[in-house]
Design a protein around this motif. Structure first.
Motif, PDB file in Angstrom:
ATOM      1  N   THR A 243       0.824  -1.212   0.000  1.00  0.00           N
ATOM      2  CA  THR A 243       0.000   0.000   0.000  1.00  0.00           C
ATOM      3  C   THR A 243       0.855   1.258   0.000  1.00  0.00           C
ATOM      4  N   LEU A 244       1.889   1.307   0.820  1.00  0.00           N
ATOM      5  CA  LEU A 244       2.771   2.475   0.819  1.00  0.00           C
ATOM      6  C   LEU A 244       3.453   2.627  -0.543  1.00  0.00           C
ATOM      7  N   LYS A 245       3.806   1.515  -1.166  1.00  0.00           N
ATOM      8  CA  LYS A 245       4.406   1.571  -2.504  1.00  0.00           C
ATOM      9  C   LYS A 245       3.425   2.173  -3.501  1.00  0.00           C
ATOM     10  N   GLN A 246       2.164   1.769  -3.432  1.00  0.00           N
ATOM     11  CA  GLN A 246       1.160   2.327  -4.335  1.00  0.00           C
ATOM     12  C   GLN A 246       1.058   3.847  -4.159  1.00  0.00           C
ATOM     13  N   GLU A 247       1.069   4.301  -2.909  1.00  0.00           N
ATOM     14  CA  GLU A 247       0.973   5.730  -2.641  1.00  0.00           C
ATOM     15  C   GLU A 247       2.211   6.463  -3.160  1.00  0.00           C
ATOM     16  N   TYR A 248       3.385   5.876  -2.928  1.00  0.00           N
ATOM     17  CA  TYR A 248       4.631   6.496  -3.385  1.00  0.00           C
ATOM     18  C   TYR A 248       4.678   6.562  -4.910  1.00  0.00           C
ATOM     19  N   ILE A 258       7.553  14.009  -2.880  1.00  0.00           N
ATOM     20  CA  ILE A 258       7.310  13.015  -1.841  1.00  0.00           C
ATOM     21  C   ILE A 258       8.623  12.349  -1.468  1.00  0.00           C
ATOM     22  N   ASN A 259       8.817  12.135  -0.177  1.00  0.00           N
ATOM     23  CA  ASN A 259       9.995  11.423   0.287  1.00  0.00           C
ATOM     24  C   ASN A 259       9.770   9.925   0.166  1.00  0.00           C
ATOM     25  N   VAL A 260      10.847   9.180  -0.063  1.00  0.00           N
ATOM     26  CA  VAL A 260      10.770   7.722  -0.069  1.00  0.00           C
ATOM     27  C   VAL A 260      10.290   7.273   1.307  1.00  0.00           C
ATOM     28  N   PRO A 261       9.275   6.393   1.397  1.00  0.00           N
ATOM     29  CA  PRO A 261       8.795   5.967   2.714  1.00  0.00           C
ATOM     30  C   PRO A 261       9.924   5.350   3.545  1.00  0.00           C
ATOM     31  N   ALA A 262      10.108   5.870   4.744  1.00  0.00           N
ATOM     32  CA  ALA A 262      11.238   5.489   5.588  1.00  0.00           C
ATOM     33  C   ALA A 262      11.123   4.039   6.047  1.00  0.00           C
ATOM     34  N   ASN A 263      12.247   3.341   6.032  1.00  0.00           N
ATOM     35  CA  ASN A 263      12.351   1.984   6.604  1.00  0.00           C
ATOM     36  C   ASN A 263      11.352   1.008   5.994  1.00  0.00           C
ATOM     37  N   TYR A 264      11.011   1.221   4.738  1.00  0.00           N
ATOM     38  CA  TYR A 264       9.995   0.406   4.081  1.00  0.00           C
ATOM     39  C   TYR A 264      10.610  -0.524   3.038  1.00  0.00           C
ATOM     40  N   TYR A 265      11.330   0.060   2.097  1.00  0.00           N
ATOM     41  CA  TYR A 265      12.033  -0.754   1.115  1.00  0.00           C
ATOM     42  C   TYR A 265      13.354  -1.269   1.706  1.00  0.00           C
ATOM     43  N   PRO A 266      13.775  -2.476   1.367  1.00  0.00           N
ATOM     44  CA  PRO A 266      15.114  -2.925   1.777  1.00  0.00           C
ATOM     45  C   PRO A 266      16.171  -1.927   1.293  1.00  0.00           C
ATOM     46  N   ASP A 267      17.023  -1.482   2.216  1.00  0.00           N
ATOM     47  CA  ASP A 267      18.073  -0.495   1.919  1.00  0.00           C
ATOM     48  C   ASP A 267      17.496   0.826   1.414  1.00  0.00           C
ATOM     49  N   ASP A 268      16.210   1.078   1.709  1.00  0.00           N
ATOM     50  CA  ASP A 268      15.529   2.301   1.251  1.00  0.00           C
ATOM     51  C   ASP A 268      15.618   2.469  -0.261  1.00  0.00           C
ATOM     52  N   ASP A 269      15.596   1.354  -0.964  1.00  0.00           N
ATOM     53  CA  ASP A 269      15.720   1.338  -2.420  1.00  0.00           C
ATOM     54  C   ASP A 269      14.354   1.004  -3.027  1.00  0.00           C
ATOM     55  N   PRO A 270      13.672   1.979  -3.661  1.00  0.00           N
ATOM     56  CA  PRO A 270      12.334   1.740  -4.202  1.00  0.00           C
ATOM     57  C   PRO A 270      12.268   0.689  -5.305  1.00  0.00           C
ATOM     58  N   SER A 271      13.429   0.276  -5.833  1.00  0.00           N
ATOM     59  CA  SER A 271      13.403  -0.775  -6.852  1.00  0.00           C
ATOM     60  C   SER A 271      13.265  -2.166  -6.237  1.00  0.00           C
ATOM     61  N   LYS A 272      13.414  -2.256  -4.909  1.00  0.00           N
ATOM     62  CA  LYS A 272      13.323  -3.543  -4.220  1.00  0.00           C
ATOM     63  C   LYS A 272      11.918  -3.763  -3.663  1.00  0.00           C
ATOM     64  N   THR A 273      11.570  -5.011  -3.472  1.00  0.00           N
ATOM     65  CA  THR A 273      10.238  -5.369  -2.982  1.00  0.00           C
ATOM     66  C   THR A 273      10.136  -5.140  -1.478  1.00  0.00           C
ATOM     67  N   PRO A 274       9.166  -4.341  -1.026  1.00  0.00           N
ATOM     68  CA  PRO A 274       9.032  -4.112   0.425  1.00  0.00           C
ATOM     69  C   PRO A 274       8.583  -5.376   1.146  1.00  0.00           C
ATOM     70  N   GLN A 275       8.970  -5.476   2.413  1.00  0.00           N
ATOM     71  CA  GLN A 275       8.579  -6.615   3.241  1.00  0.00           C
ATOM     72  C   GLN A 275       7.630  -6.147   4.334  1.00  0.00           C
ATOM     73  N   ASN A 276       6.621  -6.967   4.608  1.00  0.00           N
ATOM     74  CA  ASN A 276       5.631  -6.647   5.631  1.00  0.00           C
ATOM     75  C   ASN A 276       6.183  -7.037   7.005  1.00  0.00           C
ATOM     76  N   ARG A 277       6.332  -6.029   7.899  1.00  0.00           N
ATOM     77  CA  ARG A 277       6.853  -6.272   9.243  1.00  0.00           C
ATOM     78  C   ARG A 277       5.839  -5.899  10.329  1.00  0.00           C
ATOM     79  N   TRP A 278       4.590  -5.684   9.927  1.00  0.00           N
ATOM     80  CA  TRP A 278       3.561  -5.255  10.873  1.00  0.00           C
ATOM     81  C   TRP A 278       2.339  -6.178  10.907  1.00  0.00           C
ATOM     82  N   ARG A 279       2.302  -7.176  10.053  1.00  0.00           N
ATOM     83  CA  ARG A 279       1.099  -7.998   9.901  1.00  0.00           C
ATOM     84  C   ARG A 279       0.653  -8.642  11.218  1.00  0.00           C
ATOM     85  N   SER A 280       1.601  -9.193  11.985  1.00  0.00           N
ATOM     86  CA  SER A 280       1.226  -9.899  13.218  1.00  0.00           C
ATOM     87  C   SER A 280       0.595  -8.954  14.229  1.00  0.00           C
TER      88      SER A 280
END
Length: 313
Positions: A243-248, A258-280
């Protein structure tokens, strides 16, 4: 236990393919139990995406849930097909006129943060919703702008515009480990944040409210309002992984700074696939909220509003 959904609602197939237990209405009618009636007042433009997000969370409990979709009466969405709205949503005026009651109500956010509350076209009707929750709803969950609007209406707590968007996966701390809403929560956690406004701790505390989750970076996240049997969350545990990727991507494509969403993409690199760390933690929070409703709501749903139970522990 499953969530009860219309078999032709898009969320039915989405959740079924994810392995979530869903039940068509005709099968649920043969079970000799009372499901919890949960309403979703959906103020977001992408109605179907939001339906899926919240249905997924409230379905992940051992309770049978009956989800009802509600919209503002006069406000017409431009982002969701009219056929979908006609088939699955009821206007609030119709719901209120029916006199029916709900064990829980979720009020979503809306992308109108820049407006003063009173300038929102449906503000007058929304305040009617807030008042209606005090007589016809056992417990209410206001999310992002929905939570800000509720805390403003009931307590006069203002929102403040930020000079840049609070955007990313932000570290938060558990301020109330003994709260029943935070059972199973870590001492700290990552929560998606996406907003141009903030609420401030001193003004919330001055209203006599308890902050359950907080962040040094983005301020209060989860607030309990026991007198109104409500929780307010200003961030987005319900978000999907992308969802954050869609907004970005939307803002970049539209030329919006718009700033790159912090601590979202691996290495803050928008070309990489974000990982979900909040689901639980998302499942824990909504599961705990439903559990508290189940423990305190009257079995006879008609009694809601006549003898309300304080959800405090």
């Amino acid at each position: 236990m499953p969530i009860k959904l219309p078999a032709d609602l898009p969320a039915y197939d989405v959740l079924s393919h994810e392995g979530v237990m869903v039940m068509p209405e005709d099968a649920a009618s043969h079970q000799d139990i009372r499901p919890l009636r949960i309403g979703l007042l959906n103020l977001m433009p992408k109605k179907i995406q939001t339906e899926n997000q919240f249905a997924r969370l409230i379905a992940a409990t051992p309770l049978q849930i009956e989800l009802s979709l509600i919209r503002m009466t006069e406000h017409l969405t431009k982002n969701t097909a009219a056929e979908h709205m006609e088939a699955f949503y009821r206007p609030f005026a119709e719901v209120a006129a029916s006199g029916e009651k709900f064990d829980g109500l979720i009020i979503t956010g809306a992308p109108i943060e820049h407006l003063p509350f009173e300038d929102v076209t449906y503000w007058d009707e929304l305040t009617q919703v807030f008042d209606w929750t005090q007589t016809n709803v056992h417990a209410t969950f206001g999310v992002c702008w929905g939570g800000m609007a509720m805390i403003h209406y009931f307590h006069g707590v203002p929102k403040h515009l930020l000079d840049h968007k609070a955007f990313g996966c932000i570290r938060h701390r558990n301020c109330a480990p003994a709260s029943p809403y935070l059972r199973g929560f870590s001492d700290d956690m990552v929560i998606p944040v996406s907003r141009w406004t903030e609420l401030r701790r001193p003004e919330i505390e001055a209203a006599g409210l308890s902050i359950l989750i907080d962040s040094d970076q983005t301020g209060p996240c989860l607030v309990e309002d026991p007198d109104h049997r409500a929780l307010y969350i200003f961030n987005h545990l319900e978000y999907d992984s992308d969802t954050l990727k869609q907004e970005y991507d939307r803002d970049v494509a539209g030329g919006t700074p718009i700033n790159v969403p912090a601590n979202y993409y691996p290495d803050d690199d928008p070309s990489k696939t974000p990982q979900n760390r909040w689901r639980s933690h998302a499942h824990l929070l909504y599961g705990n909220w439903l559990s508290e409703i189940y423990l305190t709501t009257p079995y006879d749903i008609a009694q809601i509003g006549l003898m309300q139970t304080d959800l405090r522990r």
